[in-house]
Design an enzyme around this catalytic site. Sequence first.
Site, PDB file in Angstrom:
ATOM      1  N   MET A  30     -45.270 -39.705   8.527  1.00 45.06           N
ATOM      2  CA  MET A  30     -44.557 -38.520   9.025  1.00 45.06           C
ATOM      3  C   MET A  30     -43.365 -38.940   9.887  1.00 45.06           C
ATOM      4  O   MET A  30     -42.830 -38.135  10.660  1.00 45.06           O
ATOM      5  CB  MET A  30     -45.507 -37.624   9.813  1.00 45.06           C
ATOM      6  CG  MET A  30     -46.638 -37.082   8.914  1.00 45.06           C
ATOM      7  SD  MET A  30     -47.337 -35.532   9.469  1.00 45.06           S
ATOM      8  CE  MET A  30     -47.952 -35.998  11.068  1.00 45.06           C
ATOM      9  N   GLY A  31     -42.963 -40.210   9.761  1.00 45.86           N
ATOM     10  CA  GLY A  31     -41.762 -40.646  10.469  1.00 45.86           C
ATOM     11  C   GLY A  31     -42.008 -40.957  11.932  1.00 45.86           C
ATOM     12  O   GLY A  31     -43.135 -41.114  12.361  1.00 45.86           O
ATOM     13  N   HIS A  34     -43.153 -46.711  14.046  1.00 47.00           N
ATOM     14  CA  HIS A  34     -43.379 -47.760  15.035  1.00 47.00           C
ATOM     15  C   HIS A  34     -43.968 -48.968  14.305  1.00 47.00           C
ATOM     16  O   HIS A  34     -44.127 -48.942  13.071  1.00 47.00           O
ATOM     17  CB  HIS A  34     -44.312 -47.256  16.147  1.00 47.00           C
ATOM     18  CG  HIS A  34     -45.533 -46.546  15.624  1.00 47.00           C
ATOM     19  ND1 HIS A  34     -46.515 -47.198  14.909  1.00 47.00           N
ATOM     20  CD2 HIS A  34     -45.926 -45.242  15.674  1.00 47.00           C
ATOM     21  CE1 HIS A  34     -47.458 -46.356  14.576  1.00 47.00           C
ATOM     22  NE2 HIS A  34     -47.125 -45.142  15.010  1.00 47.00           N
ATOM     23  N   HIS A  37     -46.750 -48.426  11.622  1.00 47.86           N
ATOM     24  CA  HIS A  37     -46.260 -48.061  10.286  1.00 47.86           C
ATOM     25  C   HIS A  37     -45.697 -49.296   9.573  1.00 47.86           C
ATOM     26  O   HIS A  37     -45.936 -49.510   8.394  1.00 47.86           O
ATOM     27  CB  HIS A  37     -45.133 -47.025  10.392  1.00 47.86           C
ATOM     28  CG  HIS A  37     -45.553 -45.706  10.966  1.00 47.86           C
ATOM     29  ND1 HIS A  37     -45.083 -45.249  12.172  1.00 47.86           N
ATOM     30  CD2 HIS A  37     -46.362 -44.735  10.489  1.00 47.86           C
ATOM     31  CE1 HIS A  37     -45.590 -44.048  12.421  1.00 47.86           C
ATOM     32  NE2 HIS A  37     -46.371 -43.710  11.420  1.00 47.86           N
TER      33      HIS A  37
HETATM   34  P1  AMP Z   1     -48.451 -40.857  10.494  1.00 48.99           P
HETATM   35  O1  AMP Z   1     -46.980 -41.043  10.415  1.00 48.99           O
HETATM   36  O2  AMP Z   1     -48.975 -40.728  11.880  1.00 48.99           O
HETATM   37  O3  AMP Z   1     -48.948 -39.797   9.549  1.00 48.99           O
HETATM   38  O4  AMP Z   1     -49.093 -42.211   9.974  1.00 48.99           O
HETATM   39  C1  AMP Z   1     -48.776 -42.743   8.722  1.00 48.99           C
HETATM   40  C2  AMP Z   1     -49.725 -43.874   8.410  1.00 48.99           C
HETATM   41  O5  AMP Z   1     -49.589 -44.887   9.401  1.00 48.99           O
HETATM   42  C3  AMP Z   1     -51.206 -43.441   8.420  1.00 48.99           C
HETATM   43  O6  AMP Z   1     -51.889 -44.099   7.373  1.00 48.99           O
HETATM   44  C4  AMP Z   1     -51.653 -43.909   9.771  1.00 48.99           C
HETATM   45  O7  AMP Z   1     -53.048 -44.166   9.839  1.00 48.99           O
HETATM   46  C5  AMP Z   1     -50.857 -45.185   9.935  1.00 48.99           C
HETATM   47  N1  AMP Z   1     -50.752 -45.537  11.350  1.00 48.99           N
HETATM   48  C6  AMP Z   1     -50.360 -44.738  12.368  1.00 48.99           C
HETATM   49  N2  AMP Z   1     -50.431 -45.398  13.537  1.00 48.99           N
HETATM   50  C7  AMP Z   1     -50.892 -46.642  13.253  1.00 48.99           C
HETATM   51  C8  AMP Z   1     -51.192 -47.802  14.046  1.00 48.99           C
HETATM   52  N3  AMP Z   1     -51.039 -47.806  15.362  1.00 48.99           N
HETATM   53  N4  AMP Z   1     -51.637 -48.899  13.404  1.00 48.99           N
HETATM   54  C9  AMP Z   1     -51.806 -48.907  12.059  1.00 48.99           C
HETATM   55  N5  AMP Z   1     -51.541 -47.854  11.261  1.00 48.99           N
HETATM   56  C10 AMP Z   1     -51.089 -46.732  11.855  1.00 48.99           C
END
Ligand code: AMP
Length: 282
Positions: A30-31, A34, A37
């Site tokens: 979702m952008g 960090h 990602h």
């Molecule tokens: P999001 O943008 O929050 O929807 O996350 C996108 C993907 O990145 C999802 O599969 C999350 O589980 C993964 N993700 C988010 N934060 C972390 C993190 N700190 N370490 C590893 N993967 C992450």
Amino acid sequence: MYLFQGIDDLRRFLTAEQVNNRTVGFVPTMGALHDGHLSLIRQSKTENQITVCSIFVNPTQFNDAADLDKYPRMPGKDLEKLASVGCHAVFLPQVEEIYPPGLDLSVTFDWNGLHEPMEGAHRPGHFAGVAQVVKRLLDLVKPDHLYMGQKDYQQLQIIRQMVKELKLPVKVHRVPTVREADGLAMSSRNMLLSEEHRAEAPLIYNTLLQAGEKLQQGVSVAELEAWALEQLSTSLLRPEYFTLADAETLQPVQDTQDHKHIVACTAVWAGTVRLIDNHLLK
Ligand code: AMP
């Protein structure tokens, strides 16, 4: 790095790669990217010839309109970061592209109860939205490998279940949680924290680690959960749940002897920001 906003352009690019038998790894996000990602992107790059990242703040998974409104959006910076790690293609669609009016994109499968506890109980409809968008994106990208973070443990288990039940031809990979130096799990939401809340937030991972030690020492599950909730109730933090769950079924654990693998999951409010984290204890 290629940037696609429309499905047709994305498909044209991927079809050309896929007819040449090039393997595609996919990282949906979702952008507000960090290092967490980026570790998913890096893993995909080592295991695939082409890595695609999507950036889409999916409205159907937000059960709170204010949360959707304040979700950080910074596509320019995101593209720079993705280019810096050598991501091949980015899909940055508009809502209408993902959800064109009139198209039925509901997803039905046996959830096996995975959506009921924890996040499911506190964020009604959240996982239906997650499953819907991931299924839609998998249909569009048709990757060989899908990379998801352990940070969202329940989400990962649900997507694994969806892939299995719908027999989707993709392998799901779990990537370890990337943390800040003080232990706080990296999250796009961390940038919304005030300085004071940010300073207290490492207590979340600290509590998860201590819970693991207590379990080793034979503390009962009920005592441990009560201890963790108390530990996380500070003047600035407010825990929503702290649950020991079976790491496969996600059902609550009563007696640790009955479970092969156990995960501790928690959601904690830091002011108006809701943070989640988890740790495999057994
Ligand atoms: P999001 O943008 O929050 O929807 O996350 C996108 C993907 O990145 C999802 O599969 C999350 O589980 C993964 N993700 C988010 N934060 C972390 C993190 N700190 N370490 C590893 N993967 C992450």
